[in-house]
Design a protein around this motif. Sequence first.
Motif, mmCIF file in Angstrom:
data_model
loop_
_atom_site.group_PDB
_atom_site.id
_atom_site.type_symbol
_atom_site.label_atom_id
_atom_site.label_comp_id
_atom_site.label_asym_id
_atom_site.label_seq_id
_atom_site.Cartn_x
_atom_site.Cartn_y
_atom_site.Cartn_z
ATOM 1 N N ALA B 6 0.832 -1.208 0.000
ATOM 2 C CA ALA B 6 0.000 0.000 0.000
ATOM 3 C C ALA B 6 0.864 1.254 0.000
ATOM 4 C CB ALA B 6 -0.914 -0.006 1.224
ATOM 5 N N PHE B 7 1.924 1.245 0.801
ATOM 6 C CA PHE B 7 2.770 2.438 0.851
ATOM 7 C C PHE B 7 3.561 2.616 -0.443
ATOM 8 C CE2 PHE B 7 5.774 5.561 2.316
ATOM 9 C CZ PHE B 7 5.037 6.300 3.215
ATOM 10 N N LYS B 9 2.527 1.729 -3.386
ATOM 11 C CA LYS B 9 1.571 2.261 -4.367
ATOM 12 C C LYS B 9 1.388 3.763 -4.191
ATOM 13 C CE LYS B 9 -2.435 -0.105 -4.923
ATOM 14 N NZ LYS B 9 -3.431 -1.081 -4.395
ATOM 15 N N LYS B 10 1.343 4.170 -2.936
ATOM 16 C CA LYS B 10 1.239 5.606 -2.647
ATOM 17 C C LYS B 10 2.437 6.361 -3.203
ATOM 18 C CE LYS B 10 2.962 8.838 0.004
ATOM 19 N NZ LYS B 10 4.289 9.002 0.514
ATOM 20 N N LEU B 13 1.900 6.810 -6.890
ATOM 21 C CA LEU B 13 0.875 7.827 -7.117
ATOM 22 C C LEU B 13 1.470 9.228 -6.915
ATOM 23 C CD1 LEU B 13 -2.244 8.142 -7.613
ATOM 24 C CD2 LEU B 13 -2.433 8.507 -5.153
ATOM 25 N N GLU B 14 2.317 9.330 -5.882
ATOM 26 C CA GLU B 14 2.945 10.623 -5.600
ATOM 27 C C GLU B 14 3.852 11.048 -6.752
ATOM 28 O OE1 GLU B 14 4.265 11.169 -1.605
ATOM 29 O OE2 GLU B 14 6.015 12.296 -2.219
ATOM 30 N N ARG B 17 1.514 12.098 -9.656
ATOM 31 C CA ARG B 17 0.717 13.318 -9.516
ATOM 32 C C ARG B 17 1.546 14.551 -9.221
ATOM 33 N NH1 ARG B 17 -4.905 11.570 -6.657
ATOM 34 N NH2 ARG B 17 -5.568 10.141 -8.296
#
Lengths: 305, 254, 66
Positions: B6-7, B9-10, B13-14, B17
Motif C-alpha cells: 500500500a505504501f 503504491k502511494k 501515485l505521488e 501526480r
Amino acid sequence: MTILQLKNVYKSFGKLEVIKDLSFSVEEHSVFGFIGKNGAGKTTTMKMILGFLRPDSGEIYVCGERVSYGNTKTNRHIGYLPDVPEFYGYMNPKEYLKFCGDITGLPREITLARTKELLSMVGLENTNRRIRGFSRGMKQRLGIAQALLNEPKLLICDEPTSALDPIGRKEILDILSVARTRTTIVFSTHILSDVERIADTIGVIDQGKLMLEGSVQKIKNMRRKDTIQILLSSPETAKELAEKVKELPFVIESEFEMDTVLIKLTNAEEYGKEIMSLLVRENIPVLRYEILEPSLENVFLEVVG
Amino acid sequence: MKRYVAFTKKEFLEQLRTYRMLILFSVFFIFGLMSPLLAKILPEILSGMDLQGMIITIPEATAVDAYAQFFKNMTQMGIIVILLVFGGVISNELTRGTLVNVLAKGLGRHTVILAKYTAMVVMWTVALVFSGLINQGYTMYLFDTSDISNLIFSILCLWLFGVYLLSLIILSSVLAVGSFGGLILTVVVLGGLLLLDLFPKLEKVNPIYLSSRNMDFITGVLTPSDALLPVLITVILILANISASIVLFNRKRL
Amino acid sequence: MNQIIEYLPFIIPIIAVEFILMIVSLVHMLKHKKFRFGNQAMWIIIVVFVQIIGPILYFTIGRGEE
C-alpha cells in the motif's frame, strides 16, 4: 478499564526540564481534557504517548501495553490528530482514507464503509477535490476522520480547536461530542470553554507538573472561591461599598469597576445574607445582585497563576 | 506485506501526480534519442565549420560514439535528474509532517524506508530500460552495431550504480535535516567518491567504477570479470546504507 | 532535403516531448499560481524559451508547496 496510564514520567530537552514526574490515567469512555498554557508540556506528553519521543524515565501504558520509543505496537490502539494535521495534497479525502485503511491492514469493504460514514460525520462526504486546497478547518475535520478510521480505543487530539475560527471550533467540538460515544478521547487545549463543553475529567499541567486532576464538577467545587457581582447606581457608591465590605472577615477580596463591585468570598450562599443586610443598613440602592458560577477559568488561573 | 504494498503504491501515485514521473521519463526518453543523434551530427557540424583554412579530419562516427554519448549523458545529466526527482522523497515528508499520521497508525518505520526505496528502484529501472531501448533502436537505425561488446553488462553496471545512488539519497535524507539537507549530503558524498576515484589503487573499491568505465566494457578494454570487486563492494554498500537508514530512522525524533 | 527526411524520426519525437512538457507546466502554473521563488512572468518565460530544462526546473524547484 484504564486506557491510558502515565507513571512518573520525566522528560528534558538538554537542560530544560519539560515534564517533571507526570502521572495520570484515563478510564475507558471518558473525555480527558489536558489543559495548560502554551509550552506547558502538552504536545511533548502526547508525542511520548505515541512513541515519537523517548521519556527520560517513567512508564507509559496504552490499553495495558507498555509504549516503547520509535516503532511502538501500542499505536494500533491509538487514533491521533496532530495540532496541524498534514496530508498528501495530491489525494482527495476518499483516496487518503483508502490509503490509511490499506496501511493499517483493514479489509477493503470495511474501509469503504467507514470512509463513507466518517466523511459524512465530519461533513466532507461531497468534497471530491484534492486536499491541497483545503482550509485549516477542513483539514482538521479530515484529521478526525483519519484518526477514527481504524476504530481506535483511544483518540488523541493535540489542540484540535486552537487554530480555528469560532465556527470551525464549534464544528470540531460537535464532531468530538459524536466521537465520544465510540472511543475514549484525550485532548489538549488552552481554551477552557472547550474543556467545559465536552470533557468529563481534566488534568491541569503547568511547567511539566500535573497541578490538578479529577472530574470537571469536582474541581470546580473543590476550589470554591465564590464571587458576588453587584451592580449599583453610581461609581461613587461602588467605591464606597467595595471599601466597606473589605472589613468583613469572610471577604477575601473586593474590587470595583465603574458602577460594578466584585466581591470574592469563601461561601456566597452562607455569607451572602450578611452582604445583603449591609446593603440594607447602609441604604445602598442595588440594580442587580448576582452570585457568579464557579468557572474553570477561575480555577485554572488560581492553579497556574 | 499488504501495508508495504500500500505504501509503495502511494509512492508511485505521488511520483505520478507531482509530475516527477513525467519528468524522469521525458528526460530519459530524450537521452535515448539524442545520444545517437549527437554522435552522428557532431562530426558533420565540426567538418562543416570553416576554421580559417585549417583542415581537421574527423573520423566517421560509429555506434561506439553513440553509446559514449549515452553513458556520458546518463552519468552527468542523468544523475542530476535523479537527484532532482528523488532528492526530496523523504525530506519533503519529514519537513511537512505528512508521515506523522502514517506512523501514528502503527505503520513500521522500516516499512516506510523499504517501500520508498522499492518505488525509487523500480522507477529508475523502468526509466533506464526505456531509455536504453530507445537508444538501441535509434543507434541501430543510424549505425552498424556489430562491434559492440558487453552492452547489457555495461548498462547493468550503470543500473547498479543508480541503485547505490538511491540508497545514498535515503541514508542522507534520514541523517540530514531540512528540505535540501539530504540532497546536499548526497552531493558531498558523491564528490568525495569522485575524488577517491583519482587514486588508481582505490578505483576498484569505489562504486564510481560502475559509472565511469562503461565504455571500456563496450570497446572490450575491460571484461566483466574486472568489475567483480566493484560490483561486490557496491552491493555491500547498498545493503549497509539501507540497514543504517532503517536503524537511524527508527531512532529519529519526529 | 534528404537530410531533413533522414532526421525526421528524431525531430518529431523531440518536439513532441518539448511541447508536452511545456504545456503541462504552463497549465499547472496557471492553475496554481504559487512559486517557491520568482513570479509567474519569469517562469512562463523560462518554461517557454528554455526547452526541456525549463519545465524540469519548474516542477522540481520552482513550483510552490501544495
